[in-house]
Design a protein around this motif. Sequence first.
Motif, PDB file in Angstrom:
ATOM      1  N   ALA A  62     -11.168 -22.798   9.476  1.00 47.00           N
ATOM      2  CA  ALA A  62     -12.329 -21.935   9.700  1.00 47.00           C
ATOM      3  C   ALA A  62     -13.260 -22.545  10.743  1.00 47.00           C
ATOM      4  O   ALA A  62     -13.792 -21.835  11.612  1.00 47.00           O
ATOM      5  N   ASP A  63     -13.449 -23.847  10.689  1.00 44.67           N
ATOM      6  CA  ASP A  63     -14.342 -24.518  11.649  1.00 44.67           C
ATOM      7  C   ASP A  63     -13.792 -24.457  13.073  1.00 44.67           C
ATOM      8  O   ASP A  63     -14.531 -24.197  14.032  1.00 44.67           O
ATOM      9  N   GLN A  64     -12.483 -24.726  13.230  1.00 42.35           N
ATOM     10  CA  GLN A  64     -11.923 -24.872  14.570  1.00 42.35           C
ATOM     11  C   GLN A  64     -11.385 -23.573  15.165  1.00 42.35           C
ATOM     12  O   GLN A  64     -11.382 -23.407  16.393  1.00 42.35           O
ATOM     13  N   LEU A  65     -10.943 -22.668  14.302  1.00 45.49           N
ATOM     14  CA  LEU A  65     -10.343 -21.441  14.823  1.00 45.49           C
ATOM     15  C   LEU A  65     -11.160 -20.192  14.512  1.00 45.49           C
ATOM     16  O   LEU A  65     -11.113 -19.224  15.273  1.00 45.49           O
ATOM     17  N   GLY A  66     -11.859 -20.203  13.401  1.00 47.52           N
ATOM     18  CA  GLY A  66     -12.670 -19.051  13.037  1.00 47.52           C
ATOM     19  C   GLY A  66     -11.856 -17.769  13.008  1.00 47.52           C
ATOM     20  O   GLY A  66     -10.779 -17.710  12.398  1.00 47.52           O
ATOM     21  N   PRO A  67     -12.317 -16.701  13.685  1.00 48.38           N
ATOM     22  CA  PRO A  67     -11.595 -15.428  13.645  1.00 48.38           C
ATOM     23  C   PRO A  67     -10.253 -15.476  14.365  1.00 48.38           C
ATOM     24  O   PRO A  67      -9.451 -14.548  14.257  1.00 48.38           O
ATOM     25  N   ARG A  68      -9.973 -16.558  15.122  1.00 51.41           N
ATOM     26  CA  ARG A  68      -8.695 -16.677  15.829  1.00 51.41           C
ATOM     27  C   ARG A  68      -7.612 -17.302  14.940  1.00 51.41           C
ATOM     28  O   ARG A  68      -6.487 -17.531  15.407  1.00 51.41           O
ATOM     29  N   CYS A  69      -7.948 -17.547  13.686  1.00 48.15           N
ATOM     30  CA  CYS A  69      -6.968 -18.137  12.756  1.00 48.15           C
ATOM     31  C   CYS A  69      -6.116 -17.032  12.132  1.00 48.15           C
ATOM     32  O   CYS A  69      -6.616 -15.967  11.768  1.00 48.15           O
ATOM     33  N   ALA A  70      -4.821 -17.303  12.030  1.00 46.92           N
ATOM     34  CA  ALA A  70      -3.929 -16.370  11.334  1.00 46.92           C
ATOM     35  C   ALA A  70      -4.341 -16.269   9.865  1.00 46.92           C
ATOM     36  O   ALA A  70      -5.021 -17.155   9.334  1.00 46.92           O
ATOM     37  N   PRO A  71      -3.959 -15.205   9.185  1.00 44.93           N
ATOM     38  CA  PRO A  71      -4.283 -15.071   7.763  1.00 44.93           C
ATOM     39  C   PRO A  71      -3.832 -16.308   6.985  1.00 44.93           C
ATOM     40  O   PRO A  71      -2.686 -16.751   7.110  1.00 44.93           O
ATOM     41  N   LEU A  72      -4.753 -16.862   6.189  1.00 42.67           N
ATOM     42  CA  LEU A  72      -4.487 -18.118   5.482  1.00 42.67           C
ATOM     43  C   LEU A  72      -5.033 -18.026   4.064  1.00 42.67           C
ATOM     44  O   LEU A  72      -6.172 -17.596   3.851  1.00 42.67           O
ATOM     45  N   VAL A  73      -4.225 -18.417   3.118  1.00 47.14           N
ATOM     46  CA  VAL A  73      -4.595 -18.426   1.698  1.00 47.14           C
ATOM     47  C   VAL A  73      -4.442 -19.844   1.176  1.00 47.14           C
ATOM     48  O   VAL A  73      -3.502 -20.557   1.572  1.00 47.14           O
ATOM     49  N   CYS A  74      -5.331 -20.274   0.292  1.00 49.04           N
ATOM     50  CA  CYS A  74      -5.256 -21.613  -0.303  1.00 49.04           C
ATOM     51  C   CYS A  74      -4.895 -21.503  -1.779  1.00 49.04           C
ATOM     52  O   CYS A  74      -5.527 -20.743  -2.523  1.00 49.04           O
ATOM     53  N   THR A  75      -3.886 -22.263  -2.215  1.00 42.14           N
ATOM     54  CA  THR A  75      -3.537 -22.260  -3.640  1.00 42.14           C
ATOM     55  C   THR A  75      -4.479 -23.133  -4.455  1.00 42.14           C
ATOM     56  O   THR A  75      -4.565 -22.977  -5.673  1.00 42.14           O
ATOM     57  N   ASP A  76      -5.161 -24.089  -3.791  1.00 37.84           N
ATOM     58  CA  ASP A  76      -6.049 -25.024  -4.489  1.00 37.84           C
ATOM     59  C   ASP A  76      -5.305 -25.727  -5.610  1.00 37.84           C
ATOM     60  O   ASP A  76      -5.694 -25.686  -6.773  1.00 37.84           O
TER      61      ASP A  76
END
Length: 398
Positions: free
Chosen positions: A277-291
């Motif tokens: 989120a910090d480095q790519l913001g809206p240019r990041c592909a869809p990403l989900v975290c399992t935590d």
Amino acid sequence: MDARLQRLLGGETLAGLRKRLRQRYERGAPADILRLGALSEAEHAALAALAGRPARHVRSMQIDVARIDAALARAGLALSLRDALEQLDGPIIDTAAQRLRVRSQWQQVVEGCEHPGLRSALQTSIGLGLLKRLCASLSEAGTRLVLDADQVLRRLPAAGMPRAQLAVAALGDAHALDAGSPVGTLVLAALRHGAAAPNDKDGDGERARDLWAAAGVLVNELARPALALNLPGPTCAGSGEPAYLSLRCLVRSPPAWAVMDRPVFVCENPNLLAIAADQLGPRCAPLVCTDGMPAAAQRTLLTQLRAAGAMLHYHGDFDWPGLRIGNYMVREHEARPWRFSTADYLAAVVGAPRPGRTLDDAAVSALWDDTLAGAMLTKRLAIDEEGLADVLLDDLRH
């Protein structure tokens, strides 16, 4: 009771003989001829007196039950051998007939179940055994429990209703479906019977929460929400900011995810999503975290994404928990490994700082790569996902 009968067949000396004879009746009507072995002298003498035979002691004896019945009746001692045994030691219970009665009672309980899923579950030995344990093998209590479970199940699927609210609506008790409650346990058995059983070894609590969620029922719906970035849908499309999706919102208002045939990347650690989120913001592909190992909200989100046609790509820590989560993702959500192979691990080891985090011997085999666990055992070095952020961000940049 006639004192002659007590002298003939009563007393402690003949207690073992009476017990053996009673057991024949308890198993059902005995044969016309009884064969008894290993007789003591006193036992043989008693049987010989009943049968009108010589008292010379032998270790085994064959007796005609009908003749003994008739002899006892003529002497006015008892109506039959069975009657004599009951006079001496109390009623004889026909255990075979009793088992048939009990089996019939439980069959009626199952047949009285209205919900087809619950009835199907109770028709299995595991399901019926669970019901008997929950009601202490009392068929009347089982009938009540099944009726209560029916009341709950006929209200499912719900539309994002809290479990306590469902319990009040169906049974008038907000705690009737709490974890470990008899009705809640039986309802979950019905839901589990109709669902594909998972192969992972997560706690029963998470599995139960998944089952409730799949039925539209919320359990602690605000705990541990799913974390995502740039998922194409009405909730957080193109925002470039991490979004938390609670189980409550995912179940009550399932988003229309626009992910048909699109890659959705899945990582293990929230830190990696924050870096993206910090480095790519809206240019990041869809990403989900399992935590970590996905909980109910994460599982629900992943299930929704797969149902919407997404192609999931998973990366986690190169350690044993990371491989365990990877196995779950591959098995349950058909995820593809994302830079999570033996070659990726060996390349990461080369540039990893030392001394690093050491792996123990509790290896976990990777379903997607037969040689990965062996390589990790050889190198003995764990590689955290955050340490590979630069490589992973190259894949996420679009």
